[in-house]
Design a protein around this motif. Structure first.
Motif, mmCIF file in Angstrom:
data_model
loop_
_atom_site.group_PDB
_atom_site.id
_atom_site.type_symbol
_atom_site.label_atom_id
_atom_site.label_comp_id
_atom_site.label_asym_id
_atom_site.label_seq_id
_atom_site.Cartn_x
_atom_site.Cartn_y
_atom_site.Cartn_z
ATOM 1 N N ARG A 1 0.837 -1.207 0.000
ATOM 2 C CA ARG A 1 0.000 0.000 0.000
ATOM 3 C C ARG A 1 0.871 1.256 0.000
ATOM 4 O O ARG A 1 0.634 2.187 -0.766
ATOM 5 N N ALA A 2 1.891 1.255 0.846
ATOM 6 C CA ALA A 2 2.777 2.420 0.895
ATOM 7 C C ALA A 2 3.471 2.590 -0.442
ATOM 8 O O ALA A 2 3.679 3.716 -0.908
ATOM 9 N N GLY A 3 3.806 1.446 -1.073
ATOM 10 C CA GLY A 3 4.444 1.507 -2.386
ATOM 11 C C GLY A 3 3.559 2.229 -3.414
ATOM 12 O O GLY A 3 4.052 2.803 -4.381
ATOM 13 N N ARG A 4 2.264 2.179 -3.145
ATOM 14 C CA ARG A 4 1.351 2.869 -4.064
ATOM 15 C C ARG A 4 0.954 4.236 -3.530
ATOM 16 O O ARG A 4 -0.064 4.801 -3.925
ATOM 17 N N GLU A 5 1.774 4.787 -2.629
ATOM 18 C CA GLU A 5 1.520 6.102 -2.036
ATOM 19 C C GLU A 5 0.190 6.148 -1.297
ATOM 20 O O GLU A 5 -0.446 7.184 -1.202
ATOM 21 N N LYS A 6 -0.249 4.969 -0.777
ATOM 22 C CA LYS A 6 -1.480 4.947 0.007
ATOM 23 C C LYS A 6 -1.108 4.758 1.481
ATOM 24 O O LYS A 6 -0.116 4.122 1.792
ATOM 25 N N ARG A 7 -1.949 5.273 2.335
ATOM 26 C CA ARG A 7 -1.705 5.099 3.777
ATOM 27 C C ARG A 7 -1.813 3.615 4.117
ATOM 28 O O ARG A 7 -2.703 2.926 3.612
ATOM 29 N N SER A 8 -0.907 3.127 4.952
ATOM 30 C CA SER A 8 -0.986 1.718 5.365
ATOM 31 C C SER A 8 -0.952 1.645 6.889
ATOM 32 O O SER A 8 0.091 1.432 7.491
ATOM 33 N N PRO A 9 -2.119 1.795 7.497
ATOM 34 C CA PRO A 9 -2.181 1.818 8.961
ATOM 35 C C PRO A 9 -1.730 0.516 9.617
ATOM 36 O O PRO A 9 -1.201 0.532 10.723
ATOM 37 N N VAL A 10 -1.923 -0.610 8.901
ATOM 38 C CA VAL A 10 -1.523 -1.889 9.495
ATOM 39 C C VAL A 10 -0.044 -1.864 9.875
ATOM 40 O O VAL A 10 0.353 -2.212 10.988
ATOM 41 N N PHE A 11 0.771 -1.409 8.910
ATOM 42 C CA PHE A 11 2.205 -1.376 9.177
ATOM 43 C C PHE A 11 2.558 -0.361 10.259
ATOM 44 O O PHE A 11 3.472 -0.555 11.048
ATOM 45 N N THR A 12 1.810 0.745 10.271
ATOM 46 C CA THR A 12 2.051 1.736 11.318
ATOM 47 C C THR A 12 1.817 1.108 12.690
ATOM 48 O O THR A 12 2.616 1.269 13.619
ATOM 49 N N TRP A 13 0.720 0.350 12.807
ATOM 50 C CA TRP A 13 0.414 -0.280 14.089
ATOM 51 C C TRP A 13 1.477 -1.319 14.460
ATOM 52 O O TRP A 13 1.874 -1.427 15.622
ATOM 53 N N ILE A 14 1.923 -2.082 13.468
ATOM 54 C CA ILE A 14 2.972 -3.080 13.735
ATOM 55 C C ILE A 14 4.224 -2.385 14.282
ATOM 56 O O ILE A 14 4.825 -2.813 15.261
ATOM 57 N N GLY A 15 4.603 -1.292 13.623
ATOM 58 C CA GLY A 15 5.775 -0.542 14.063
ATOM 59 C C GLY A 15 5.598 -0.003 15.470
ATOM 60 O O GLY A 15 6.508 -0.073 16.304
ATOM 61 N N ALA A 16 4.384 0.530 15.738
ATOM 62 C CA ALA A 16 4.122 1.084 17.070
ATOM 63 C C ALA A 16 4.211 -0.015 18.124
ATOM 64 O O ALA A 16 4.789 0.174 19.203
ATOM 65 N N ALA A 17 3.637 -1.170 17.788
ATOM 66 C CA ALA A 17 3.670 -2.289 18.735
ATOM 67 C C ALA A 17 5.109 -2.703 19.013
ATOM 68 O O ALA A 17 5.498 -2.944 20.168
ATOM 69 N N LEU A 18 5.923 -2.771 17.951
ATOM 70 C CA LEU A 18 7.320 -3.162 18.134
ATOM 71 C C LEU A 18 8.070 -2.154 18.997
ATOM 72 O O LEU A 18 8.799 -2.521 19.920
ATOM 73 N N ALA A 19 7.867 -0.868 18.695
ATOM 74 C CA ALA A 19 8.545 0.182 19.465
ATOM 75 C C ALA A 19 8.149 0.085 20.939
ATOM 76 O O ALA A 19 8.990 0.177 21.841
ATOM 77 N N LEU A 20 6.860 -0.130 21.175
ATOM 78 C CA LEU A 20 6.367 -0.240 22.552
ATOM 79 C C LEU A 20 6.961 -1.462 23.238
ATOM 80 O O LEU A 20 7.379 -1.419 24.392
ATOM 81 N N TYR A 21 7.022 -2.561 22.498
ATOM 82 C CA TYR A 21 7.582 -3.806 23.045
ATOM 83 C C TYR A 21 9.031 -3.586 23.471
ATOM 84 O O TYR A 21 9.437 -3.947 24.580
ATOM 85 N N ILE A 22 9.814 -2.982 22.571
ATOM 86 C CA ILE A 22 11.223 -2.735 22.885
ATOM 87 C C ILE A 22 11.346 -1.850 24.117
ATOM 88 O O ILE A 22 12.129 -2.127 25.036
ATOM 89 N N ALA A 23 10.520 -0.784 24.153
ATOM 90 C CA ALA A 23 10.596 0.140 25.285
ATOM 91 C C ALA A 23 10.234 -0.568 26.592
ATOM 92 O O ALA A 23 10.961 -0.465 27.585
ATOM 93 N N ILE A 24 9.142 -1.307 26.577
ATOM 94 C CA ILE A 24 8.690 -1.962 27.814
ATOM 95 C C ILE A 24 9.702 -2.989 28.292
ATOM 96 O O ILE A 24 10.073 -3.035 29.469
ATOM 97 N N MET A 25 10.182 -3.822 27.376
ATOM 98 C CA MET A 25 11.150 -4.860 27.757
ATOM 99 C C MET A 25 12.426 -4.247 28.320
ATOM 100 O O MET A 25 13.006 -4.761 29.272
ATOM 101 N N THR A 26 12.858 -3.143 27.725
ATOM 102 C CA THR A 26 14.072 -2.492 28.211
ATOM 103 C C THR A 26 13.849 -1.951 29.617
ATOM 104 O O THR A 26 14.665 -2.144 30.512
#
Lengths: 358, 421, 142
Positions: free
Chosen positions: A324-349
């Motif tokens: 979707r991003a490749g087609r210049e469209k918003r891709s909220p799924v990936f945004t959420w995945i990234g947010a979840a990962l960032a949160l996971y890293i922060a919490i675990m640390t």
């Protein structure tokens, strides 16, 4: 007078290096300015800090000795006897940590801004590989002072590498240069740290910057503001302001919190309690500690390591997966995945340092 | 006895331990099914050093362990459990027999019983008292472990508790009019701290000064000999000092007079001098030569000690400010040796000697102090340097900010002009 | 002075000052200092050759701690750490018995560092001794 000398020097170099063409190209470079363009600074500051690491690293090479009999003593020598040795070494250790932290920020900011989308997939790939290389820099550099903390952290870290299925034992032996942490390990880590990793890093940084120069800066999807400012000198001056503030921060840290030397490593002593790797590895370390011993009859630790490797691979391939991003469209799924990962890293640390008996 | 019999006996003796493991032991079987006191002997036996040497119930108590019927098992050879008064001889039956013990452990002493009879415990037992300690009170029974094992009741760090079971109990000691504060006193001592906190097994416990089996409080004249086992230099100094004759004449127990016997605390310079709590003024009145000497010793030591403390503070300050001082800290530790030497020399009461030690120490201290000052200077230099560099960088930052503002204004002005034209 | 020129001069000047402020520590760091020496102190000249008579010893500074150089009655030079492993007092050489003795609690070591009697829990670390010309050099054993 000075202007005239300057002009003739310029003319001399221009005729031989054909600099005018380069200058013309440089003058054309522009950087978009919009709500989110603040994040553009992070790439540059990582480069600046890398430069500091190379400079201080080269200077430390002057007095450091990679031998178990002299490594710790040479650090003591640098910290206690060499003029400004305390400063050079503390800058190197502090900047390493700040750099890794900012690399994560740089990575997540480009992720959330979807800067990895076509045609910038390779910029993302080289960038992620650079993060892995810099974490390897951190891991290898950490052992070099040969103190109690680093010796044991290396033991724990390579034990985890050794638990990988199939290649684990071979990998651990290769990294350690033998069966356990020894002189061979120190020599090997030194080799990685001052030769192999810098070569790889410089090559990848070269490609990474080349791509950025060629393709220009990515704008967020749907950003309509077309304002652009010249890179030379406008954006560079703004960059420099950030770098100046960073230098002040590093200076304050080094004077008030100089990096400690720690007691010399004693291979015969038992491992002290609460050994952990450096903070940027702790999210993986704590995951391994918290994962149950067995999940569906497979060893929990092995499963977690495989999960990390798979996760890393998928993360590396995000530009090719996010259609979707490749087609210049918003891709909220990936945004959420990234947010979840960032949160996971922060919490675990954070958990690593707040939960007492982990 | 012919050769054959001897051979048979030797074989049996050699293989007895093996046989014991394989053989039926009705004593254990029966007693394991009983409760509490009667179960204890069977339950604890596996850990017992005697069982591990291949001995079993019948070797001490007699009887026939092959018999399931209790009356048949308790046959003519059955001795039962000995009365308290008879326990020393009971154990001594083997442990005082050198030939018997040699078969099991040639290194073990066999004089414990004879020593015991010289002890206060043994003397009172012989006089008909059944309360004093006998072998089993300190070593346990049916679960006896070698004193080399940390769980043994006679392992160094367990001994104070073992002796204290009786000697710290008011009710037990009351009939003998014996004090019961020794255990608490000992626990507050520097010896106990070394033993329990630093796990220094060379630190003395009750038996090191009182003896084990021949336990008896050391007589006044022998206290010093006892302390001298570990503190010979101090003892030698004392013997050469005028105090030796004075204390002997008084019938006073040398070391104990100033340092106590159980509550031996870390000696401090506060013990010397003319203050109210000092040891010297216990005997030396104001105006006497001893009084003057005490004051002078204290002055010397105080001066040195305060210098030592100041140097330590200096280094701590520099360290807190981030300067590398581990090298100097080690040299300070060296100076501590001079301080200990000087304090030790006070036992010789030789003013010249003490003064010399203090002078030597102060020479070393000068070096340490200089290094400490240098470290503090370095800390100050770093902070000043940081201020300078921050100022320069701040200036640079301001210059950059001005330039940026200037350029942005110029550019938007140019754009404005451009869009109008 | 035009505003623009002032800003440029200010920028250029402060940049030079910044560069100078960074070059100074780098130069001090790289230049060998007067006292410095080769670097890490792993060997020390403990004495001049022939300075110690047989059956005597001398205590000297070794790195960040103390060491003792002993000339045995047979004329052999041995060097060990002088820090007693019990409570860190400095040991002395007892010429009568040819042993190292700690005056604090009567600990005794042989010239190989082994504990002979008393409270010390560990042996003393031994060092390598080399006579190089006129100097007796003591270094850590590899």
């Amino acid at each position: 007078m000075a202007a005239k000398i300057g002009q003739s020097v310029w003319k001399f170099l221009d005729e031989r290096f054909l600099l005018s063409g380069l200058i013309a190209f440089g003058k054309k470079k522009t950087v978009p300015e919009h709500r989110r363009s603040f994040w553009y600074f992070f790439g540059g500051i990582c480069l600046f800090l890398t430069g500091i690491q190379i400079a201080t690293g080269i200077m430390l090479l002057l007095y450091y000795t990679p031998s178990v009999d002299a490594a710790h003593e040479s650090i003591q020598f640098i910290m206690g006897v060499v003029k400004f040795g305390w400063l050079i070494r503390s800058v190197h250790s502090w900047t390493a940590n700040i750099l890794v932290g900012l690399l994560f920020v740089h990575m997540f900011s480009t992720f959330f801004l979807k800067a990895y989308r076509k045609p910038r997939e390779l910029t993302w790939v080289t960038g992620f590989l650079l993060l892995v290389i810099f974490m390897a820099f951190g891991f290898s550099g950490y052992l070099l002072p040969w103190n109690e903390l680093s010796y044991n952290a290396t033991r724990v870290g390579t034990d985890i590498a050794g638990s990988l299925p199939f290649i684990g034992h071979w990998l651990k032996t290769f990294i350690l240069g033998g069966a356990e942490v020894s002189q061979a390990t120190l020599s090997r880590f030194f080799w990685f740290h001052v030769a192999i990793l810098p070569l790889a890093a410089l090559a990848l940084i070269g490609i990474h910057i080349l791509l950025v120069q060629t393709l220009g800066m990515s704008k967020p999807i749907g950003e309509r503001n077309t304002k652009e400012i010249p890179f030379f000198p406008d954006f560079l001056y703004k960059d420099a302001l950030g770098w100046t503030l960073m230098l002040v921060l590093i200076g304050v840290l080094c004077v008030f919190l100089p990096w400690e030397i720690g007691p010399k490593a004693d291979p015969l002593a038992s491992t002290p309690l609460g050994i952990k790797p450096e903070w940027y590895f702790t999210f993986m370390f704590t995951t391994l500690k918290l994962v149950p011993a067995h999940i569906l009859s497979i060893e929990g630790e092995k499963l977690a390591i495989l999960a990390f490797m798979t996760g890393g691979l998928l993360w590396l391939l995000v530009p090719f997966l996010d259609k979707r991003a490749g087609r210049e469209k918003r891709s909220p799924v990936f945004t959420w995945i990234g947010a979840a990962l960032a949160l996971y890293i922060a919490i675990m640390t954070i958990l690593t340092y707040t939960v007492p008996k982990l | 006895m012919n050769i054959r019999a001897i051979r048979l006996f030797a074989a049996a003796a050699l293989f007895a331990p093996l046989l014991a493991f394989g053989q039926k032991n009705s004593c254990i079987e029966c007693h394991n099914q009983l409760d509490d006191e009667l179960k204890a002997p069977a339950a604890g036996l596996a850990a017992d050093i005697h069982a591990q040497a291949g001995l079993s119930c019948k070797d001490c108590h007699g009887g026939d362990p092959s018999q399931d019927d209790v009356d048949k098992a308790k046959d003519k050879s059955f001795k039962g459990s000995p009365k308290r008064k008879a326990i020393p001889q009971f154990c001594g039956g083997c442990h005082a027999d050198a030939v018997a013990m040699r078969a099991f452990n040639p290194n073990l002493r066999t004089d414990q019983l004879s020593q015991y009879w010289t002890s206060r415990h043994g003397q009172r037992l012989k006089a008909g008292d059944t309360k004093p300690a006998v072998c089993t009170d300190c070593h346990g029974v049916h679960g006896i472990q070698s004193a080399k094992f940390p769980k043994s009741l006679t392992f160094p760090w367990n001994i104070p508790q073992t002796c204290g079971r009786c000697h710290a109990d008011k009710a037990t000691m009351e009939p003998y009019k014996l004090p019961t504060g020794q255990l608490d006193d000992y626990k507050a001592s520097v010896h106990a701290r070394a033993l329990y906190d630093k796990k220094d097994l060379s630190a003395p416990v009750c038996n090191d000064c009182h003896g084990n089996h021949g336990a008896f409080p050391p007589s006044v004249s022998s206290v010093a000999s006892v302390c001298r086992q570990c503190h010979p230099s101090t003892g030698d100094l004392f013997v050469k000092s005028p105090h030796k004759k004075a204390f002997d004449d008084m019938g006073a127990g040398e070391c104990e007079v100033c340092h106590d016997n159980h509550k031996i605390l870390t000696p401090s310079t506060a013990m010397i001098g003319t203050d109210q709590g000092a040891s010297c003024v216990q005997c030396h009145d104001k105006g006497s030569k001893g009084f003057e000497a005490a004051a002078e010793f204290r002055r010397e030591l105080d001066g040195f000690e305060s210098g030592f403390r100041t140097a330590g503070d200096l280094l701590a300050q520099a360290k807190h400010k981030g300067v590398e001082v581990s090298d100097v800290e080690f040299r300070l530790q060296d100076v501590n040796t001079f301080l200990v030497t000087a304090k030790n020399l006070t036992h010789g009461l030789d003013r010249a000697e003490v003064a010399k030690a203090v002078t030597d120490g102060e020479k070393a201290l000068v070096e340490v102090r200089a290094a400490g000052e240098k470290a503090l200077d370095e800390a100050r230099f770093r902070r000043r340097g940081l201020a300078v560099i921050t100022a320069i960088l701040a200036l640079f930052g301001v210059a950059l900010a001005l330039k940026i503002r200037h350029m942005t204004r110029a550019r938007s002005a140019a754009e404005g002009r451009g869009s109008h034209s | 002075m035009k505003r623009r020129n002032f800003v440029d001069i200010f920028l250029g000047g402060s940049l030079l000052a910044t560069i100078a402020a960074f070059v100074y520590p780098v130069v001090r760091y790289v230049l060998p200092s007067r006292s410095g020496g080769g670097g890490v102190q792993n060997s020390v000249t403990a004495a001049k050759a022939g300075e110690l008579p047989p059956n005597t010893a001398r205590v000297f500074k070794f790195g960040s701690s103390t060491a003792i150089l002993v000339n045995t009655p047979e004329g052999k030079l041995v060097a060990l750490s002088a820090v007693c492993t019990h409570l860190t007092c400095t040991v002395r050489f007892d010429a009568e018995t040819g042993t190292l003795f700690c005056p604090c609690h009567n600990g005794r070591f042989d010239l190989g560092g082994n504990v002979l009697s008393g409270p010390p829990p560990r042996p003393l670390e031994t060092y390598a001794v080399e006579v190089s010309g006129a100097d007796v050099i003591v270094s850590r054993e590899s």
